[in-house]
Design a protein around this motif. Structure first.
Motif, mmCIF file in Angstrom:
data_model
loop_
_atom_site.group_PDB
_atom_site.id
_atom_site.type_symbol
_atom_site.label_atom_id
_atom_site.label_comp_id
_atom_site.label_asym_id
_atom_site.label_seq_id
_atom_site.Cartn_x
_atom_site.Cartn_y
_atom_site.Cartn_z
ATOM 1 N N THR A 210 -12.861 20.065 54.453
ATOM 2 C CA THR A 210 -13.449 20.626 55.983
ATOM 3 C C THR A 210 -14.741 21.737 55.736
ATOM 4 O OG1 THR A 210 -11.890 22.478 55.895
ATOM 5 C CG2 THR A 210 -11.179 20.705 57.040
ATOM 6 N N HIS A 211 -14.755 22.240 54.406
ATOM 7 C CA HIS A 211 -15.899 23.037 54.178
ATOM 8 C C HIS A 211 -17.075 22.243 53.733
ATOM 9 C CE1 HIS A 211 -12.365 25.310 53.072
ATOM 10 N NE2 HIS A 211 -13.167 26.612 53.327
ATOM 11 N N LEU A 212 -16.677 21.023 53.622
ATOM 12 C CA LEU A 212 -18.108 19.962 53.169
ATOM 13 C C LEU A 212 -18.260 19.405 54.592
ATOM 14 C CD1 LEU A 212 -16.728 17.926 50.017
ATOM 15 C CD2 LEU A 212 -17.830 20.038 49.987
ATOM 16 N N ASP A 213 -17.585 19.243 55.307
ATOM 17 C CA ASP A 213 -18.000 18.855 56.567
ATOM 18 C C ASP A 213 -18.854 19.950 57.557
ATOM 19 O OD1 ASP A 213 -16.377 16.552 56.255
ATOM 20 O OD2 ASP A 213 -14.829 17.188 57.309
ATOM 21 N N ARG A 214 -18.327 21.139 57.448
ATOM 22 C CA ARG A 214 -18.992 22.166 57.953
ATOM 23 C C ARG A 214 -20.545 22.290 57.304
ATOM 24 N NH1 ARG A 214 -19.660 27.752 57.069
ATOM 25 N NH2 ARG A 214 -19.679 28.991 59.170
ATOM 26 N N ALA A 215 -20.680 22.389 56.074
ATOM 27 C CA ALA A 215 -21.844 22.424 55.581
ATOM 28 C C ALA A 215 -23.023 21.419 56.112
ATOM 29 C CB ALA A 215 -21.921 22.402 54.024
ATOM 30 N N LEU A 216 -22.200 20.163 55.855
ATOM 31 C CA LEU A 216 -23.213 19.005 56.398
ATOM 32 C C LEU A 216 -23.517 19.111 57.919
ATOM 33 C CD1 LEU A 216 -21.184 15.901 54.747
ATOM 34 C CD2 LEU A 216 -23.492 17.071 54.130
ATOM 35 N N SER A 217 -22.495 19.573 58.754
ATOM 36 C CA SER A 217 -22.894 19.845 60.153
ATOM 37 C C SER A 217 -23.769 20.804 60.545
ATOM 38 C CB SER A 217 -21.442 20.183 60.922
ATOM 39 O OG SER A 217 -21.633 20.178 62.437
ATOM 40 N N ASP A 249 -18.862 28.068 64.776
ATOM 41 C CA ASP A 249 -17.623 27.888 65.357
ATOM 42 C C ASP A 249 -17.611 26.386 65.760
ATOM 43 O OD1 ASP A 249 -16.811 30.305 65.141
ATOM 44 O OD2 ASP A 249 -17.163 31.028 67.076
ATOM 45 N N LEU A 250 -18.712 25.862 66.167
ATOM 46 C CA LEU A 250 -18.793 24.452 66.472
ATOM 47 C C LEU A 250 -18.624 23.476 65.153
ATOM 48 C CD1 LEU A 250 -18.873 22.470 68.875
ATOM 49 C CD2 LEU A 250 -21.330 22.533 68.624
ATOM 50 N N ALA A 251 -18.970 24.083 63.970
ATOM 51 C CA ALA A 251 -19.076 23.007 63.024
ATOM 52 C C ALA A 251 -17.667 23.337 62.087
ATOM 53 C CB ALA A 251 -20.055 23.650 61.888
ATOM 54 N N THR A 252 -16.862 24.138 62.556
ATOM 55 C CA THR A 252 -15.439 24.446 61.951
ATOM 56 C C THR A 252 -14.450 24.009 62.698
ATOM 57 O OG1 THR A 252 -16.648 26.345 61.175
ATOM 58 C CG2 THR A 252 -14.143 26.320 60.932
ATOM 59 N N TRP A 253 -13.671 22.877 61.980
ATOM 60 C CA TRP A 253 -12.548 22.327 62.827
ATOM 61 C C TRP A 253 -11.697 23.254 63.359
ATOM 62 C CZ3 TRP A 253 -11.808 17.269 63.832
ATOM 63 C CH2 TRP A 253 -12.446 16.379 62.869
#
Length: 413
Positions: A210-217, A249-253
């Motif tokens: 989820t941290h990787l997803d957040r960084a990419l987002s 917040d929008l980038a964090t599940w």
């Protein structure tokens, strides 16, 4: 006789296992699958849907509240804040307890025996450097299991469970488990001997998929919604940056659902009136008003997976605006995630130091967790352990296999 089960309550996926004649046996926790997404959806009537059913409800656009990455809020104040979820107010602790209760019920329905005990997986550390939050997270998870109807509750660090289940090591060989899940990264050095795992050291950091997803987002998607842009001051000359909190917040599940409020919509409408680049803020308004935050997060995740395969990943955002995409190739992804690769390499070194083991003493690395399949993980490990062979055969079930084995060893009065 009541049974004890092993439960891998993961940030992204969960599973249940039993010890049958010394071997792990996994429960079919949803039709045709021995794992299910750790996701819930409360429809407008308050009914809770779990796993794939929750994902399907989100994709279908059903009215309700979708939540994922629930494990990540353990140990934080957010866990006990009551909010309107479905037709009534409840906390995320209530939601987690209901999720675990449903796992217990589904298991009992299959094996036709009551379950009173659980050996649950846990990260080595829920929170990297906050001891108080780390301790509170274990208290929170214990309470959730108690509310879910379990009388006997034990915990086993997830990489140590995976070490217990590891099969492809020779007697006496030293291995390292690298367990990269949705929310945490855990490392265990162990010696395999006579079917057992002698744990030499375990270490963990709060870093996962989820941290990787957040960084990419944040790097590749949020700029399309206005991140990094400016708004004109209402009562004076000059410009101000659009508040970064919205995009974080929008980038964090786990924080996406809490953006869907009248206050957030009023804020974004005000930004629209003063935006230097109003088309981007218009997209942000569409995401908030239509509650598309999780759709965007899934698109980022899909783009990450595609880029990880070595091709040209594309983050599809057509639900927000027709034809809208964000390109994401391997090089761009590696650049966004470079700081995490360094963190992973340092965590491997720290685990070796704790174990008092030289890098060349590690014969094999057992990769566990879906995020361990991301190329940055083996690349990070190889910088420290270039000669260790890789074992990836049970990446998705090694933890629950080990928990099931451990559950069979528990005896309660």
């Amino acid at each position: 006789m009541d049974l004890t089960v092993g439960i891998d309550f993961g940030t992204s996926n969960s599973a249940v296992g039993l010890n049958v004649n010394g071997q792990p046996w996994l429960v079919e926790v949803e039709a045709g699958s021995k794992t299910l997404p750790t996701a819930v959806f409360f429809d407008a009537r308050g009914k809770m849907h779990l796993g794939s059913a929750a994902n399907k409800a989100l994709i279908a656009g059903d009215e309700g509240r979708y939540m994922r990455a629930l494990k990540s809020v353990l140990g934080t104040p957010l866990l006990r804040e009551e909010r309107l979820i479905g037709p009534k107010r409840q906390s995320l602790l209530d939601v987690i307890a209901k999720f675990l209760s449903e796992l217990r019920t589904r298991t009992e329905d299959q094996i036709r025996q009551p379950i009173s005990g659980v050996v649950s997986g846990r990260p080595v550390r829920f929170h990297s450097s906050n001891d108080a939050a780390n301790d509170q997270a274990l208290i929170d998870l214990t309470e959730a299991y108690t509310r879910a109807g379990f009388k006997h509750i034990d915990f086993l660090p997830e990489p140590e469970a995976a070490a217990l289940a590891a099969q492809d090591l020779a007697a006496g060989e030293i291995g390292m488990v690298v367990d990269i899940g949705g929310g945490t990264s855990d490392f265990t050095v162990f010696r395999k001997d006579a079917g057992k795992a002698d744990i030499l050291a375990s270490y963990g950091v709060r870093l996962g998929g989820t941290h990787l997803d957040r960084a990419l987002s944040l790097d590749h998607v949020m700029p399309l919604f206005g991140a990094g842009t400016e708004v004109r001051r209402a009562l004076a000359e000059g410009l101000l940056p659009v508040p970064a909190t919205l995009f974080n917040d929008l980038a964090t599940w786990q924080t996406i659902p809490f953006l869907y409020t009248k206050d957030t919509l009023r804020l974004v409408k005000d930004l629209q009136r003063h935006a230097v680049e109003p088309d981007k803020i218009d997209r942000l308004f569409e995401v908030i008003e239509a509650e598309l935050g999780h759709d965007v997060a899934f698109a980022v995740e899909a783009g990450k997976i595609a880029a990880n395969m070595g091709g040209q990943g594309v983050i599809e955002l057509g639900l927000v605006e027709k034809g809208l995409t964000a390109a994401l190739d391997q090089d761009a992804m590696d650049l966004s995630l470079a700081r995490y690769k360094a963190d992973l390499s340092e965590a491997v070194r720290e685990t070796l130091t704790m174990a008092g083991i030289a890098p060349d003493a590690i014969g094999a690395v057992v990769y566990v967790g879906g995020t361990s399949l991301m190329s940055i993980v083996p690349n990070a490990v190889k910088t420290v352990l270039p000669n260790a062979r890789a074992i990836q055969s049970e990446a998705f079930t090694a933890v629950v296999d080990g928990l099931a084995i451990a559950a069979g060893q528990k005896q309660y009065a």
